[in-house]
Design a protein around this motif. Structure first.
Motif, PDB file in Angstrom:
ATOM      1  N   UNK A   1     -91.513  25.056 -42.266  1.00 51.98           N
ATOM      2  CA  UNK A   1     -90.289  24.273 -42.123  1.00 51.98           C
ATOM      3  C   UNK A   1     -89.530  24.753 -40.895  1.00 51.98           C
ATOM      4  N   UNK A   2     -89.131  23.810 -40.031  1.00 54.59           N
ATOM      5  CA  UNK A   2     -88.291  24.120 -38.873  1.00 54.59           C
ATOM      6  C   UNK A   2     -86.879  23.646 -39.214  1.00 54.59           C
ATOM      7  N   UNK A   3     -85.918  24.580 -39.204  1.00 53.06           N
ATOM      8  CA  UNK A   3     -84.565  24.288 -39.686  1.00 53.06           C
ATOM      9  C   UNK A   3     -83.547  24.647 -38.596  1.00 53.06           C
ATOM     10  N   UNK A   4     -82.687  23.695 -38.217  1.00 52.34           N
ATOM     11  CA  UNK A   4     -81.642  24.030 -37.241  1.00 52.34           C
ATOM     12  C   UNK A   4     -80.612  24.963 -37.871  1.00 52.34           C
ATOM     13  N   UNK A   5     -80.079  25.875 -37.080  1.00 55.36           N
ATOM     14  CA  UNK A   5     -79.034  26.757 -37.616  1.00 55.36           C
ATOM     15  C   UNK A   5     -77.744  25.980 -37.869  1.00 55.36           C
ATOM     16  N   UNK A   6     -77.493  24.934 -37.065  1.00 54.73           N
ATOM     17  CA  UNK A   6     -76.360  24.055 -37.358  1.00 54.73           C
ATOM     18  C   UNK A   6     -76.714  23.231 -38.598  1.00 54.73           C
ATOM     19  N   UNK A   7     -75.815  23.149 -39.578  1.00 52.54           N
ATOM     20  CA  UNK A   7     -76.196  22.518 -40.850  1.00 52.54           C
ATOM     21  C   UNK A   7     -76.093  20.990 -40.850  1.00 52.54           C
ATOM     22  N   UNK A   8     -76.900  20.323 -39.986  1.00 50.49           N
ATOM     23  CA  UNK A   8     -77.009  18.871 -40.093  1.00 50.49           C
ATOM     24  C   UNK A   8     -77.534  18.543 -41.497  1.00 50.49           C
ATOM     25  N   UNK A   9     -76.950  17.548 -42.147  1.00 45.74           N
ATOM     26  CA  UNK A   9     -77.469  17.150 -43.463  1.00 45.74           C
ATOM     27  C   UNK A   9     -78.803  16.418 -43.294  1.00 45.74           C
ATOM     28  N   UNK A  10     -78.845  15.512 -42.323  1.00 44.95           N
ATOM     29  CA  UNK A  10     -80.066  14.740 -42.049  1.00 44.95           C
ATOM     30  C   UNK A  10     -79.969  14.243 -40.611  1.00 44.95           C
ATOM     31  N   UNK A  11     -80.960  13.443 -40.186  1.00 45.70           N
ATOM     32  CA  UNK A  11     -80.903  12.873 -38.831  1.00 45.70           C
ATOM     33  C   UNK A  11     -79.658  12.011 -38.645  1.00 45.70           C
ATOM     34  N   UNK A  12     -79.170  11.397 -39.723  1.00 50.34           N
ATOM     35  CA  UNK A  12     -77.991  10.539 -39.619  1.00 50.34           C
ATOM     36  C   UNK A  12     -76.736  11.331 -39.303  1.00 50.34           C
ATOM     37  N   UNK A  13     -76.769  12.603 -39.587  1.00 48.57           N
ATOM     38  CA  UNK A  13     -75.605  13.480 -39.423  1.00 48.57           C
ATOM     39  C   UNK A  13     -75.660  14.180 -38.066  1.00 48.57           C
ATOM     40  N   UNK A  14     -75.764  13.388 -36.995  1.00 44.66           N
ATOM     41  CA  UNK A  14     -75.823  13.991 -35.662  1.00 44.66           C
ATOM     42  C   UNK A  14     -75.220  13.010 -34.668  1.00 44.66           C
ATOM     43  N   UNK A  15     -74.778  13.538 -33.535  1.00 40.02           N
ATOM     44  CA  UNK A  15     -74.138  12.720 -32.508  1.00 40.02           C
ATOM     45  C   UNK A  15     -74.968  12.812 -31.231  1.00 40.02           C
ATOM     46  N   UNK A  16     -74.713  11.910 -30.251  1.00 39.87           N
ATOM     47  CA  UNK A  16     -75.446  11.995 -28.984  1.00 39.87           C
ATOM     48  C   UNK A  16     -75.300  13.371 -28.320  1.00 39.87           C
ATOM     49  N   UNK A  17     -74.143  14.012 -28.494  1.00 35.87           N
ATOM     50  CA  UNK A  17     -73.938  15.331 -27.881  1.00 35.87           C
ATOM     51  C   UNK A  17     -74.875  16.383 -28.469  1.00 35.87           C
ATOM     52  N   UNK A  18     -75.411  16.093 -29.663  1.00 36.46           N
ATOM     53  CA  UNK A  18     -76.287  17.064 -30.322  1.00 36.46           C
ATOM     54  C   UNK A  18     -77.765  16.724 -30.153  1.00 36.46           C
ATOM     55  N   UNK A  19     -78.047  15.708 -29.334  1.00 39.31           N
ATOM     56  CA  UNK A  19     -79.436  15.253 -29.165  1.00 39.31           C
ATOM     57  C   UNK A  19     -80.327  16.362 -28.597  1.00 39.31           C
ATOM     58  N   UNK A  20     -79.770  17.220 -27.762  1.00 41.80           N
ATOM     59  CA  UNK A  20     -80.590  18.297 -27.187  1.00 41.80           C
ATOM     60  C   UNK A  20     -81.068  19.248 -28.278  1.00 41.80           C
ATOM     61  N   UNK A  21     -80.222  19.493 -29.283  1.00 42.89           N
ATOM     62  CA  UNK A  21     -80.635  20.365 -30.390  1.00 42.89           C
ATOM     63  C   UNK A  21     -81.777  19.708 -31.162  1.00 42.89           C
ATOM     64  N   UNK A  22     -81.645  18.393 -31.405  1.00 37.70           N
ATOM     65  CA  UNK A  22     -82.711  17.689 -32.122  1.00 37.70           C
ATOM     66  C   UNK A  22     -84.019  17.758 -31.330  1.00 37.70           C
ATOM     67  N   UNK A  23     -83.935  17.588 -30.016  1.00 42.07           N
ATOM     68  CA  UNK A  23     -85.129  17.694 -29.179  1.00 42.07           C
ATOM     69  C   UNK A  23     -85.727  19.084 -29.227  1.00 42.07           C
ATOM     70  N   UNK A  24     -84.873  20.086 -29.251  1.00 45.11           N
ATOM     71  CA  UNK A  24     -85.355  21.472 -29.326  1.00 45.11           C
ATOM     72  C   UNK A  24     -86.173  21.688 -30.589  1.00 45.11           C
TER      73      UNK A  24
END
Ligand code: AMP
Length: 125
Positions: A51-74
């Motif tokens: 399991x790959x888990x972000x340290x920022x506690x996004x609930x799901x993909x819906x719980x993210x903003x364009x400013x956080x897209x780099x974290x999702x890509x990471x």
């Protein structure tokens, strides 16, 4: 026995993955950096199931903003790095994100399943 959605939350606004990130409960880590941690799933459905888990506690993909897209890509890069470290990058592997109830998301902290070491069918169940 697999946990249900309610049991997966250890307190309001917190999940078992938050406790793993903070080292409050043990996990079998295979990778960690400033943004993410990767550890072995306790109920593996493939010879390698991480399991790959972000340290920022996004609930799901819906719980993210364009400013956080780099974290999702990471997180996708970490998934590829896990596949390399596990030794099946060239053979092929699968990355899955379950979003919401009908997709089977049990833990309300975004996570990528990285699966390898066997052949996978399509479409998924
Ligand atoms: P999902 O159904 O997509 O929310 O996936 C949650 C995953 O977390 C399941 O595959 C569980 O087996 C896994 N899991 C739950 N608790 C732990 C834990 N303490 N350590 C490792 N994996 C866990």
């Amino acid at each position: 026995m697999r946990m249900g959605r309610v049991e997966a939350r250890v307190s309001q606004g917190e999940t078992i993955f938050g406790k793993i990130i903070r080292g409050e409960i043990p996990s079998d880590k295979v990778y960690e950096d400033d943004l993410a941690v990767a550890f072995r799933d306790i109920h593996p459905v493939a010879p390698s199931h991480v399991l790959v888990v972000p340290k920022h506690p996004f609930v799901s993909l819906l719980d993210s903003s364009p400013a956080e897209a780099a974290v999702l890509g990471h997180l996708l890069w970490v998934a590829a790095e896990v596949a390399r470290r596990e030794g099946y990058a060239e053979d092929g592997f699968r990355v899955v994100i379950n979003n919401g109830e009908s997709a089977g998301q049990e833990v309300e902290h975004l996570h990528l399943h990285v699966l390898g070491g066997r052949r996978f069918g399509w479409p998924p169940g």
